[in-house]
Every structure is written in C-alpha cells, then in structure tokens.
Write an enzyme that holds these catalytic residues in place. Structure first.
Site, mmCIF file in Angstrom:
data_model
loop_
_atom_site.group_PDB
_atom_site.id
_atom_site.type_symbol
_atom_site.label_atom_id
_atom_site.label_comp_id
_atom_site.label_asym_id
_atom_site.label_seq_id
_atom_site.Cartn_x
_atom_site.Cartn_y
_atom_site.Cartn_z
ATOM 1 N N SER A 144 0.814 -1.216 0.000
ATOM 2 C CA SER A 144 0.000 0.000 0.000
ATOM 3 C C SER A 144 0.850 1.270 0.000
ATOM 4 O O SER A 144 1.911 1.321 0.630
ATOM 5 C CB SER A 144 -0.883 -0.008 1.250
ATOM 6 O OG SER A 144 -1.449 1.258 1.473
ATOM 7 N N TYR A 167 -2.016 5.466 -4.379
ATOM 8 C CA TYR A 167 -2.981 6.550 -4.253
ATOM 9 C C TYR A 167 -2.270 7.748 -4.852
ATOM 10 O O TYR A 167 -1.221 8.175 -4.350
ATOM 11 C CB TYR A 167 -3.334 6.815 -2.791
ATOM 12 C CG TYR A 167 -4.237 5.771 -2.165
ATOM 13 C CD1 TYR A 167 -5.447 5.433 -2.755
ATOM 14 C CD2 TYR A 167 -3.891 5.151 -0.973
ATOM 15 C CE1 TYR A 167 -6.288 4.491 -2.177
ATOM 16 C CE2 TYR A 167 -4.728 4.216 -0.380
ATOM 17 C CZ TYR A 167 -5.915 3.884 -0.999
ATOM 18 O OH TYR A 167 -6.737 2.958 -0.421
ATOM 19 N N THR A 193 -5.365 2.573 -7.470
ATOM 20 C CA THR A 193 -6.683 2.337 -6.850
ATOM 21 C C THR A 193 -7.623 3.469 -7.235
ATOM 22 O O THR A 193 -7.344 4.646 -6.973
ATOM 23 C CB THR A 193 -6.525 2.255 -5.320
ATOM 24 O OG1 THR A 193 -5.637 1.168 -5.033
ATOM 25 C CG2 THR A 193 -7.863 2.009 -4.644
ATOM 26 N N LYS A 262 -7.067 -0.978 -10.097
ATOM 27 C CA LYS A 262 -7.691 -1.677 -8.957
ATOM 28 C C LYS A 262 -8.981 -0.968 -8.560
ATOM 29 O O LYS A 262 -8.964 0.226 -8.245
ATOM 30 C CB LYS A 262 -6.726 -1.692 -7.764
ATOM 31 C CG LYS A 262 -7.291 -2.345 -6.517
ATOM 32 C CD LYS A 262 -6.231 -2.470 -5.432
ATOM 33 C CE LYS A 262 -6.717 -3.232 -4.220
ATOM 34 N NZ LYS A 262 -7.521 -2.451 -3.288
ATOM 35 N N HIS A 286 -12.814 -2.511 -2.681
ATOM 36 C CA HIS A 286 -12.015 -2.058 -1.537
ATOM 37 C C HIS A 286 -12.421 -2.811 -0.265
ATOM 38 O O HIS A 286 -12.430 -2.255 0.836
ATOM 39 C CB HIS A 286 -12.185 -0.550 -1.340
ATOM 40 C CG HIS A 286 -10.920 0.152 -0.940
ATOM 41 N ND1 HIS A 286 -10.194 0.927 -1.792
ATOM 42 C CD2 HIS A 286 -10.246 0.192 0.240
ATOM 43 C CE1 HIS A 286 -9.143 1.426 -1.173
ATOM 44 N NE2 HIS A 286 -9.146 0.989 0.071
#
Ligand SMILES: Cc1cc2nc3c(=O)[nH]c(=O)nc-3n(C[C@H](O)[C@H](O)[C@H](O)COP(=O)(O)O)c2cc1C
Length: 393
Positions: A144, A167, A193, A262, A286
């Site tokens: 992440s 992100y 994402t 994603k 998510h």
C-alpha cells in the site's frame, strides 16, 4: 493486553451485529487463552477472533469494518454462496500444482496479498512480517501507499519483486515521484486504486473508536507515512477526484512498470481499462469500504472476465476467506485472487507467524478443493467446474 471483554460488552450493547460481530457469537470467550500457538488455529475465522482480541478496538475497527451499515462488506461474503463447485471424479489428483504466472510474477499460489495500509497498527512486525511470511510461503505481495514501512525495506524483506499500490494524491508531481521511487525499489507493477474518489462513511469503525480509551495523539502525531517522505503534501488529498481514464496513458509515459487498475466492478469499465492500455485489472470494491450496497466482487467477476476476453489478467479480491472461494474465482476466470484482512488478522494475532499460518490454511483448503473437484493445476480450473446460476455473460 486483552481487549476481548471490553469488545464483547460493546457487541452486546450494539444495535447492529455486523458480519464480523455475528461471528463473534460463535467463538468461545476462552479462545485466546487456549490458542497460544498459530498452528492451533484451524481457519481464518478463528484467526479473526484472535485478532479482535489482540488488536486495540480502534485499530481493529479500522481493519475489520466497512461503510454505512456494512452491507457491501457482507455482500462480498454472501456472493460466494451464489456459485457452487461441480466436482469431477476419477481424475489422478496425486499431484496438484498451485503455481501461477501473472504479468511475469511467478508465485507458488494464486493467492496474492492485497495492499492493506498501516500494518504497524496491527502488530510491530508490520509490513516486514507480512513480506517475510509472503517470501516463506511463495506468495506475491502488493504494498500500500499507506504502508507503515518504507517500500525499499519491504521489497528487501520479500526478496522478490513486489507490486506498488498507488494513491495518486491530487498533485501529479507527487504521482511521478512515487512511481519513480517504487520502480527504483524494484516494483514491477503499479496498481492504481480508483474506487475511493471521495470520502468514506465509516460508522462501525467510529463506534469501535469510542470503545478505545487510549489517547490517539500519543501515537498519531501527524507524521507522514513513509511513501510520502520528501513529497509536498501540504493541503494535498490522498486521492484525486478529477482522475479520468487518460491517467493510464499519463502513467505509462513516466513509468515502465505494468499499470494495473484496482477497483473495477462492471463490464463497461473493464472494457475502458483495456482500451486505455491497462496491463491488468483488479476487480475490487475495496473490501466493502468504498460504495455501500454494492454487489459482492465474485458476482462482478463474470461480466468483467467476459468484457476483457483474455486480453489482460483479471485479479479479484473482496471477502475471500476459504480455499473454495479461491477455487470459484479461478473457475470464473480470475488469474489470481487477493486476500486483504485475513492475513492482517494473522499479523495482529501472532505477527509474521500468524500471516504464515493464514497462508498455510488457505493454501491447504485450496489444494483440498482442487483435489476434491478433479483439477490438478490452476489452468485446469475452468468454468466447467462451477455452477454459476445464470451469472455467466
Ligand atoms: C484496513 C484496510 C486497509 C486497506 N488499505 C488499502 C490501501 O491502502 N490501498 C488499497 O488499494 N486498498 C486497500 N484496502 C483494500 C484491500 O486492498 C482489498 O481490496 C480488500 O481488503 C479485499 O477484501 P478483504 O479484506 O475482504 O480480503 C484496504 C483494506 C483494509 C481492510
């Protein structure tokens, strides 16, 4: 320190028994006292119960819950019951091969570790424990942006290329710098994402926060996550609500990594992702933490697979807890399957050893499902092995 008694008190008083708390009723209160060795844990649900006992309520609330009334969270689990396995008999299943190769990643198992932020909140082993467990068991790992640990250290602990989840923030210069850093750390793909363009309404998490009597500011002092080191994040948002499909091309101009999207749930978006040059798709909501009252991701998978038509790999995550869940997704056309919370339950309960135990459990269940259905390799697991109740497009 145990938070279990406090947590059960909260459950008893709660008007909403959510999917995870419903399970709490089935688990004996003494479980944590008896299960002191990860090898004694028999499935992911028990690991969840132990994690709930060992992780502070606010952190467990962040990890385990969804949004609004947790309906999408529940839908992810319920979706699997819409598909049934169709086993074939008298096949030589003495040797079963679970290896996969997805975009150049060779893994011993089709179970990939999803990007889950802030793993230091579950155990001090954090992402290094997860990476070492993934290395020990031959699983592929996606890290992440919100990692508690530097990507360079995680990549080293994994000892093989990882994928970087992005992100993008709402500043393109930050995106470019993060892509360059991930690539320099050896990541071979970036997973952008796209399912969190706005804020989330995390009610169950908020209720669990109230149960935690610690002072958050004792630990959270506004320090940036390691991935944001050196970036100008003043006033920046984690995600950019103005992103559109051209972002794929823009990313490809600044990185040689594969670009994976994603957070896709419908055929139309899957087709657009291919059209705009994505190298892979992750069907995901998510983990029920984005749009409420959505479908389970396993229900979304058939239409995405049909739209993609084999042009790029399709990975799916959301609610996977059993080897049979993995089997069904592979039968419906997934190239691999993502697990998020389960390995973090293992991490929270026992650190790295707990992650390893979770991976052993689900791999064992997958092999049992493969043998029981007469399939000897991941490629063998086709639509013929699942009854889809009309979901096939
Ligand atoms: C606590 C938590 C943190 C997460 N953090 C991220 C993240 O930083 N980036 C991301 O793309 N997805 C994140 N996810 C979503 C997971 O990657 C994955 O889609 C989801 O957990 C799969 O569902 P499962 O937890 O039921 O396996 C997070 C999920 C959880 C539960």
């Amino acid at each position: 320190m145990t938070y279990r008694r406090q947590f059960l008190k909260y459950l008893a008083a709660s008007p909403l028994l959510t999917s995870y708390s419903a399970f709490a009723q089935e688990v004996e209160e003494t479980l944590g006292e008896r299960l002191t060795d990860p090898r004694d844990v028999i499935n992911v649900f028990e690991m969840e119960a132990l994690a709930r006992e060992r992780i502070p309520p606010a952190h467990f609330g962040y990890l385990a819950t969804g949004v609004d009334s947790d309906e999408t969270l529940q839908a992810n689990r319920d979706g699997f019951s819409r598909f049934q396995i169709k086993p074939r008999r008298l096949v030589d299943v003495s040797e079963v091969d679970t290896t996969v190769n997805v975009l150049g990643v060779q893994a011993d198992s089709p179970i990939f570790l999803c990007p889950v932020g802030s793993q230091g909140a579950y155990h001090s082993d954090a992402e290094l424990g997860t990476a070492r467990a993934a290395a020990a068991k031959g699983h592929h790992m996606i890290l992440s942006t919100q990692s508690s640990t530097r990507i360079e250290d995680v990549a080293e602990a994994r000892g093989a290329p990882i994928w970087h989840q992005l992100y993008s923030t709402d500043r393109w210069e930050n995106t470019v710098l993060m892509l360059q850093r991930a690539e320099a750390a050896g990541a071979t793909a970036v997973c952008l994402t796209i399912d969190l363009p706005g804020r989330r309404n995390t009610e169950t998490q908020s209720r669990l926060f109230r149960e935690d009597d610690r002072n958050c500011l004792d630990c959270h002092r506004g320090q940036a996550k390691p991935m944001f080191e050196g970036l100008d994040m003043r006033g920046a948002r984690l995600t950019d609500p103005s992103l559109t499909w051209d972002v794929i091309g823009r990313m490809k101009q600044v990185t040689d990594m594969n670009v994976i999207i994603k957070g896709i749930e419908v055929a139309e978006d899957a087709a657009l992702a291919v059209e705009y040059g994505a190298d892979g798709i992750i069907v995901s909501n998510h983990g029920g933490r984005s749009v409420e009252t959505g479908r389970g991701t396993i229900e979304c998978l058939p239409e995405v697979v049909a739209a993609v038509s084999g042009r790029i790999p399709v990975i799916v995550d959301g609610g996977f807890r059993r080897g049979t869940d993995v089997f069904k997704a592979l039968a419906l056309g997934a190239s691999a399957v993502g697990f998020g919370r389960p390995y973090c339950f293992g991490l929270g309960a026992f650190g790295q050893a707990g992650v390893e135990r979770v991976l052993d459990l689900v791999n064992r269940e997958l092999v049992i499902a493969m043998r029981g259905s007469g399939t000897t390799s991941v490629n063998n697991i086709t639509y013929d092995y699942v009854h889809d109740n009309g979901y096939r497009v």
